[in-house]
Design a protein around this motif. Structure first.
Motif, PDB file in Angstrom:
ATOM      1  N   TYR A 187      42.259  75.703  34.062  1.00 14.84           N
ATOM      2  CA  TYR A 187      41.850  74.307  34.275  1.00 14.84           C
ATOM      3  C   TYR A 187      40.359  74.185  34.571  1.00 14.84           C
ATOM      4  O   TYR A 187      39.950  73.393  35.416  1.00 14.84           O
ATOM      5  N   GLU A 188      39.555  74.981  33.876  1.00 18.56           N
ATOM      6  CA  GLU A 188      38.098  74.927  33.975  1.00 18.56           C
ATOM      7  C   GLU A 188      37.621  75.139  35.405  1.00 18.56           C
ATOM      8  O   GLU A 188      36.543  74.693  35.780  1.00 18.56           O
ATOM      9  N   TYR A 189      38.431  75.827  36.202  1.00 17.26           N
ATOM     10  CA  TYR A 189      38.136  76.086  37.610  1.00 17.26           C
ATOM     11  C   TYR A 189      37.872  74.798  38.378  1.00 17.26           C
ATOM     12  O   TYR A 189      37.109  74.774  39.347  1.00 17.26           O
ATOM     13  N   LYS A 190      38.559  73.737  37.965  1.00 12.89           N
ATOM     14  CA  LYS A 190      38.447  72.440  38.636  1.00 12.89           C
ATOM     15  C   LYS A 190      39.803  72.081  39.241  1.00 12.89           C
ATOM     16  O   LYS A 190      40.781  71.883  38.519  1.00 12.89           O
ATOM     17  N   MET A 191      39.833  71.984  40.545  1.00 16.28           N
ATOM     18  CA  MET A 191      41.086  71.692  41.236  1.00 16.28           C
ATOM     19  C   MET A 191      41.657  70.346  40.809  1.00 16.28           C
ATOM     20  O   MET A 191      42.871  70.178  40.700  1.00 16.28           O
ATOM     21  N   GLU A 192      40.772  69.380  40.552  1.00 16.93           N
ATOM     22  CA  GLU A 192      41.261  68.051  40.163  1.00 16.93           C
ATOM     23  C   GLU A 192      42.047  68.091  38.849  1.00 16.93           C
ATOM     24  O   GLU A 192      42.987  67.315  38.648  1.00 16.93           O
ATOM     25  N   ASN A 193      41.681  69.001  37.958  1.00 18.69           N
ATOM     26  CA  ASN A 193      42.417  69.132  36.697  1.00 18.69           C
ATOM     27  C   ASN A 193      43.823  69.682  36.935  1.00 18.69           C
ATOM     28  O   ASN A 193      44.794  69.243  36.326  1.00 18.69           O
ATOM     29  N   TYR A 194      43.911  70.659  37.818  1.00 17.05           N
ATOM     30  CA  TYR A 194      45.210  71.248  38.148  1.00 17.05           C
ATOM     31  C   TYR A 194      46.103  70.225  38.852  1.00 17.05           C
ATOM     32  O   TYR A 194      47.298  70.105  38.553  1.00 17.05           O
ATOM     33  N   ILE A 195      45.542  69.459  39.782  1.00 19.85           N
ATOM     34  CA  ILE A 195      46.319  68.430  40.484  1.00 19.85           C
ATOM     35  C   ILE A 195      46.845  67.404  39.497  1.00 19.85           C
ATOM     36  O   ILE A 195      48.025  67.009  39.532  1.00 19.85           O
ATOM     37  N   ARG A 196      45.992  66.966  38.588  1.00 15.74           N
ATOM     38  CA  ARG A 196      46.408  65.983  37.587  1.00 15.74           C
ATOM     39  C   ARG A 196      47.538  66.530  36.725  1.00 15.74           C
ATOM     40  O   ARG A 196      48.472  65.812  36.372  1.00 15.74           O
ATOM     41  N   SER A 197      47.459  67.807  36.418  1.00 15.62           N
ATOM     42  CA  SER A 197      48.509  68.436  35.618  1.00 15.62           C
ATOM     43  C   SER A 197      49.845  68.399  36.340  1.00 15.62           C
ATOM     44  O   SER A 197      50.885  68.057  35.754  1.00 15.62           O
ATOM     45  N   LYS A 198      49.861  68.738  37.608  1.00 12.14           N
ATOM     46  CA  LYS A 198      51.097  68.723  38.387  1.00 12.14           C
ATOM     47  C   LYS A 198      51.699  67.321  38.456  1.00 12.14           C
ATOM     48  O   LYS A 198      52.915  67.139  38.371  1.00 12.14           O
ATOM     49  N   PHE A 199      50.847  66.317  38.603  1.00  7.03           N
ATOM     50  CA  PHE A 199      51.337  64.947  38.731  1.00  7.03           C
ATOM     51  C   PHE A 199      51.820  64.358  37.407  1.00  7.03           C
ATOM     52  O   PHE A 199      52.375  63.260  37.390  1.00  7.03           O
ATOM     53  N   ARG A 200      51.648  65.082  36.308  1.00  3.78           N
ATOM     54  CA  ARG A 200      52.207  64.611  35.046  1.00  3.78           C
ATOM     55  C   ARG A 200      53.735  64.530  35.110  1.00  3.78           C
ATOM     56  O   ARG A 200      54.351  63.862  34.284  1.00  3.78           O
ATOM     57  N   ILE A 201      54.336  65.161  36.099  1.00  4.72           N
ATOM     58  CA  ILE A 201      55.781  65.067  36.249  1.00  4.72           C
ATOM     59  C   ILE A 201      56.212  63.622  36.543  1.00  4.72           C
ATOM     60  O   ILE A 201      57.334  63.224  36.269  1.00  4.72           O
ATOM     61  N   THR A 202      55.280  62.813  37.065  1.00  5.61           N
ATOM     62  CA  THR A 202      55.586  61.406  37.369  1.00  5.61           C
ATOM     63  C   THR A 202      55.094  60.461  36.275  1.00  5.61           C
ATOM     64  O   THR A 202      55.274  59.248  36.383  1.00  5.61           O
ATOM     65  N   LEU A 203      54.497  60.995  35.229  1.00  5.09           N
ATOM     66  CA  LEU A 203      53.772  60.199  34.234  1.00  5.09           C
ATOM     67  C   LEU A 203      54.570  59.026  33.689  1.00  5.09           C
ATOM     68  O   LEU A 203      54.060  57.906  33.558  1.00  5.09           O
ATOM     69  N   ASN A 204      55.836  59.278  33.363  1.00 10.46           N
ATOM     70  CA  ASN A 204      56.643  58.251  32.688  1.00 10.46           C
ATOM     71  C   ASN A 204      57.779  57.709  33.542  1.00 10.46           C
ATOM     72  O   ASN A 204      58.649  56.988  33.033  1.00 10.46           O
TER      73      ASN A 204
END
Length: 439
Positions: A187-204
């Motif tokens: 995730y480009e060593y960016k924590m915000e990218n990893y957090i956003r990825s985890k929250f995709r579980i709520t996306l829909n």
């Protein structure tokens, strides 16, 4: 309309997707740039599914209407970027499987505890008599399950890599256990990218769905303050546990004295699993039966044996600092800590105080232990280096005294010395038992 399906990667995820695509009548082609395991090749041949290994034939791949990508393939490689530039949909096997089932799904993710919580949720639902399957990032792929069995419910462990490839998938119940730095190289060593990825579980998720989350995780709270979820929420804090009973919502009490769930982190996992089971109609008696009979997966705070008053515990799955934090927190005895491996850019600051308080000696198990030596040298008087499980066990056994514990909880990936964390754990167990037999 005929949809040409190309699958990149022929592991469990890719082969499961191929079987489902074949069953649904789609033309399907599987391409793996590396070698394909013999068992999967046999399966593809038996089902008349075209495949290649050791290469990607771009002419065939670019004919796809949709590409199903293995979770191990990152989005940033040229092939994936080219596919997207050509307007070809690239999705995960989870997304593909979800399009072909109307069953209720419980999606579970987090930096740590996914497998335990997934297995426990499945076990509780099964004990309660529900028609339930389990898969995703544990056991069989979701696509294979959908292709081979019709269940009313599926409990799915979902990694961030799998969530990156969803478009419309919507879990009826989503559980986000925790977020801590992990896989940042993806995730480009960016924590915000990893957090956003985890929250995709709520996306829909919709208002009628349920989102269960950790109210004490700072990363989650910050994200939720800016992105309120659409689904109904249940927050879970520190477990209300009195040494025997776990109390939920001030009303339900569950006896954990006969449970294999070890430590406060697993009581938190149990709380989340119980909430999901209750949401789907499981009664208190069935849940208690499930808690009593549950056996956790290997390599997760797994008690191996006791030798001359010293306990040996295999927590090889602890491949990041957060997992080690909970392992150390669970120990009441002085610890001989076996740690090390392939460092993923770890920040050890959160565990320094615990190490100073609880760890009497460190046995490094890795090719490059410089970070561990530099970080913990000032905190622990004895640190030794080893490069094999037998050597690590021998060193730890010489250091340990009766009433102490030897804890393999590496904080690192295994790939410098081992095929994976499971192999590391197996070899550690073998070494401990061989040492016991030699006495």
């Amino acid at each position: 309309m005929e949809m040409n399906v190309v699958i990149l990667g022929a592991g469990e995820s890719g082969v499961g997707a191929a079987l489902l695509a074949k069953k649904k009548g789609y033309p399907v082609f599987v391409s793996d740039k590396g070698p394909i395991k013999e068992a999967y090749k046999i399966e593809l041949k038996e089902n008349n599914i075209a495949f290649e290994e050791g290469q990607h034939s771009l002419e065939s791949i670019y004919k796809a209407a949709v590409v199903i990508k293995s979770p191990g393939i990152p989005d940033y490689i040229d092939l994936i970027r080219d596919l997207k530039a050509k307007g070809i949909a690239v999705i995960s096997e989870i997304e593909f499987a979800a399009k072909h089932t109307d069953s209720v799904t419980i999606g579970i993710t987090g930096s740590n505890g996914k497998t335990t919580t997934t297995n426990l949720t499945y076990h509780l639902l099964r004990t309660a008599g529900l028609d339930v399957g389990i898969g995703g990032n544990v056991g069989q792929s979701f696509a294979r399950l959908v292709a081979s069995q019709k269940r009313d419910y599926y409990v799915l462990e979902l990694s961030s890599f799998q969530l990156d490839g969803i478009v419309d998938y919507r879990p009826d119940i989503a559980i986000l256990l925790n977020i801590s730095p992990d896989h940042l190289d993806r995730y480009e060593y960016k924590m915000e990218n990893y957090i956003r990825s985890k929250f995709r579980i709520t996306l829909n998720q919709q208002p009628g769905d349920l989102f269960i989350y950790n109210e004490e995780n700072a990363y989650m709270q910050d994200y939720l303050n800016q992105h309120p979820p659409t689904a109904r929420t249940m927050s879970v804090g520190a477990p209300n546990y009195d040494g025997q009973y776990l109390t939920i919502n001030s009303m339900l009490r569950f006896d954990l004295s006969h449970s294999s769930l070890y430590g406060p982190h697993n009581r938190f996992n149990a709380h989340c699993a119980i909430l999901a089971a209750r949401q789907l109609g499981a009664n208190r008696e069935a849940i208690q039966q499930g808690l009593d009979s549950f056996a956790n997966a290997p390599h997760r705070m797994e008690e191996i044996t006791t030798i001359k008053g010293v306990s040996y515990i295999n927590d090889s799955k602890a491949t990041n600092v957060d997992a080690v934090y909970y392992a150390l927190l669970s120990m009441e005895q002085p610890i001989i800590w076996v740690a090390g491996g392939q460092d993923k850019g770890n920040d050890y600051e959160p565990i320094k105080a615990l190490v100073a308080e609880k760890v009497r000696a460190i046995v490094c198990l890795g090719l490059d232990n410089s970070t561990l030596l530099e970080t913990f040298g000032p905190l622990v008087s004895t640190i030794v280096e080893t490069r094999s499980c037998p050597a690590a066990v021998e060193a730890a056994s010489q250091l340990a005294q009766p009433g102490e514990v030897v804890l393999l909880s590496p904080a690192c990936a295994s790939f410098d010395l081992f095929e994976n964390f499971a192999r590391r754990g197996e070899l550690f167990k073998e070494a401990v038992l061989a040492f016991k037999a030699s006495l």
